[in-house]
Design a protein around this motif. Sequence first.
Motif, PDB file in Angstrom:
ATOM      1  N   UNK A  22       0.830  -1.212   0.000  1.00  0.00           N
ATOM      2  CA  UNK A  22       0.000   0.000   0.000  1.00  0.00           C
ATOM      3  C   UNK A  22       0.864   1.262   0.000  1.00  0.00           C
ATOM      4  N   UNK A  23       2.179   1.090  -0.059  1.00  0.00           N
ATOM      5  CA  UNK A  23       3.151   2.193   0.005  1.00  0.00           C
ATOM      6  C   UNK A  23       3.004   2.987   1.298  1.00  0.00           C
ATOM      7  N   UNK A  24       2.535   2.295   2.349  1.00  0.00           N
ATOM      8  CA  UNK A  24       2.472   2.905   3.676  1.00  0.00           C
ATOM      9  C   UNK A  24       3.739   2.454   4.405  1.00  0.00           C
ATOM     10  N   UNK A  25       4.834   3.177   4.121  1.00  0.00           N
ATOM     11  CA  UNK A  25       6.146   2.742   4.592  1.00  0.00           C
ATOM     12  C   UNK A  25       6.271   2.832   6.104  1.00  0.00           C
ATOM     13  N   UNK A  26       5.619   3.821   6.718  1.00  0.00           N
ATOM     14  CA  UNK A  26       5.684   3.952   8.184  1.00  0.00           C
ATOM     15  C   UNK A  26       5.027   2.742   8.854  1.00  0.00           C
ATOM     16  N   UNK A  27       3.902   2.315   8.321  1.00  0.00           N
ATOM     17  CA  UNK A  27       3.185   1.147   8.854  1.00  0.00           C
ATOM     18  C   UNK A  27       4.035  -0.116   8.670  1.00  0.00           C
ATOM     19  N   UNK A  28       4.644  -0.272   7.487  1.00  0.00           N
ATOM     20  CA  UNK A  28       5.484  -1.451   7.211  1.00  0.00           C
ATOM     21  C   UNK A  28       6.682  -1.485   8.159  1.00  0.00           C
ATOM     22  N   UNK A  29       7.308  -0.323   8.354  1.00  0.00           N
ATOM     23  CA  UNK A  29       8.478  -0.237   9.234  1.00  0.00           C
ATOM     24  C   UNK A  29       8.095  -0.633  10.663  1.00  0.00           C
ATOM     25  N   UNK A  30       6.987  -0.071  11.153  1.00  0.00           N
ATOM     26  CA  UNK A  30       6.541  -0.368  12.512  1.00  0.00           C
ATOM     27  C   UNK A  30       6.251  -1.866  12.673  1.00  0.00           C
ATOM     28  N   UNK A  31       5.554  -2.460  11.697  1.00  0.00           N
ATOM     29  CA  UNK A  31       5.178  -3.874  11.803  1.00  0.00           C
ATOM     30  C   UNK A  31       6.411  -4.778  11.741  1.00  0.00           C
ATOM     31  N   UNK A  32       7.366  -4.468  10.857  1.00  0.00           N
ATOM     32  CA  UNK A  32       8.591  -5.278  10.781  1.00  0.00           C
ATOM     33  C   UNK A  32       9.393  -5.179  12.089  1.00  0.00           C
ATOM     34  N   UNK A  33       9.479  -3.967  12.654  1.00  0.00           N
ATOM     35  CA  UNK A  33      10.241  -3.808  13.897  1.00  0.00           C
ATOM     36  C   UNK A  33       9.579  -4.574  15.045  1.00  0.00           C
ATOM     37  N   UNK A  34       8.246  -4.537  15.102  1.00  0.00           N
ATOM     38  CA  UNK A  34       7.544  -5.296  16.140  1.00  0.00           C
ATOM     39  C   UNK A  34       7.691  -6.800  15.912  1.00  0.00           C
ATOM     40  N   UNK A  35       7.693  -7.206  14.635  1.00  0.00           N
ATOM     41  CA  UNK A  35       7.862  -8.625  14.285  1.00  0.00           C
ATOM     42  C   UNK A  35       9.198  -9.139  14.834  1.00  0.00           C
ATOM     43  N   UNK A  36      10.271  -8.375  14.612  1.00  0.00           N
ATOM     44  CA  UNK A  36      11.605  -8.778  15.081  1.00  0.00           C
ATOM     45  C   UNK A  36      11.644  -8.773  16.608  1.00  0.00           C
ATOM     46  N   UNK A  37      11.057  -7.733  17.206  1.00  0.00           N
ATOM     47  CA  UNK A  37      11.124  -7.608  18.661  1.00  0.00           C
ATOM     48  C   UNK A  37      10.294  -8.698  19.349  1.00  0.00           C
ATOM     49  N   UNK A  38       9.086  -8.984  18.817  1.00  0.00           N
ATOM     50  CA  UNK A  38       8.242 -10.012  19.439  1.00  0.00           C
ATOM     51  C   UNK A  38       8.682 -11.420  19.064  1.00  0.00           C
ATOM     52  N   UNK A  39       9.232 -11.575  17.860  1.00  0.00           N
ATOM     53  CA  UNK A  39       9.661 -12.905  17.411  1.00  0.00           C
ATOM     54  C   UNK A  39      10.937 -13.361  18.087  1.00  0.00           C
ATOM     55  N   UNK A  40      11.855 -12.397  18.314  1.00  0.00           N
ATOM     56  CA  UNK A  40      13.093 -12.711  19.021  1.00  0.00           C
ATOM     57  C   UNK A  40      13.814 -13.924  18.466  1.00  0.00           C
ATOM     58  N   UNK A  41      14.153 -14.860  19.365  1.00  0.00           N
ATOM     59  CA  UNK A  41      14.961 -16.022  18.972  1.00  0.00           C
ATOM     60  C   UNK A  41      14.168 -17.032  18.146  1.00  0.00           C
ATOM     61  N   UNK A  42      12.844 -16.843  18.016  1.00  0.00           N
ATOM     62  CA  UNK A  42      12.046 -17.777  17.207  1.00  0.00           C
ATOM     63  C   UNK A  42      12.233 -17.526  15.710  1.00  0.00           C
ATOM     64  N   UNK A  43      12.828 -16.380  15.330  1.00  0.00           N
ATOM     65  CA  UNK A  43      13.040 -16.086  13.907  1.00  0.00           C
ATOM     66  C   UNK A  43      14.244 -16.857  13.378  1.00  0.00           C
ATOM     67  N   UNK A  44      14.120 -17.365  12.159  1.00  0.00           N
ATOM     68  CA  UNK A  44      15.291 -18.007  11.536  1.00  0.00           C
ATOM     69  C   UNK A  44      16.282 -16.916  11.134  1.00  0.00           C
ATOM     70  N   UNK A  45      17.539 -17.287  10.960  1.00  0.00           N
ATOM     71  CA  UNK A  45      18.547 -16.299  10.589  1.00  0.00           C
ATOM     72  C   UNK A  45      18.213 -15.680   9.231  1.00  0.00           C
TER      73      UNK A  45
END
Length: 196
Positions: free
Chosen positions: A77-100
């Motif tokens: 949707x070219x809503x870059x602020x929304x994408x940035x926020x969601x990716x940052x929360x994904x990394x922060x909440x996913x933590x060690x469960x994310x693959x490299x």
Amino acid sequence: EVFAAGLLALSVAGPALAQGRQPPKQKIEEAMPHFQRGVELYDENDFTNALIEFRRAYDIAQDFHVLYNVAQTCYQLQNYACALDAFQRYVSEGGSALTRERKTYVDKEVSKLKTRVAQVRVTVNVPGADISVDDEKVGTSPLSHPLTVSQGKRKITATIPGKPPATKFIEVAGGDTTAISLELESDAAPPPPPPP
């Protein structure tokens, strides 16, 4: 590409997948129809409605996997602020469960998105006003930190019940830092009329 297996993976995998907080099975089952509709709509390029479904699935299950889909949909949707926020929360909440591999991919996307957003410090003359960017509520005055907004032309509005809203349009480029102030009618008594 959205992560079609997000909630499904969590619902069939054991605790090994989740990094601490695993949503209750009942919440996953409740969120699943929204998640699946989101994937269908995304595949049909109906990104606006896909985003609504993914957000609803996340609100119900609080499963970090869904944030990846939210981020990808905001990106479309070219809503870059929304994408940035969601990716940052994904990394922060996913933590060690994310693959490299996934973490590397998301970190690269985050770096790219940071060049497509701007910081806007918004001040409003009255406390308790709802502040929205492009008609989406982002906070209440006074804001403790600048807003992250997508580059381009943005509409920033402050509203308080019973008063006309205050709106400003701004154009920002990636990396900009700017400040605006919005004036709402205050409850102070109007000045007395000038003497005749």
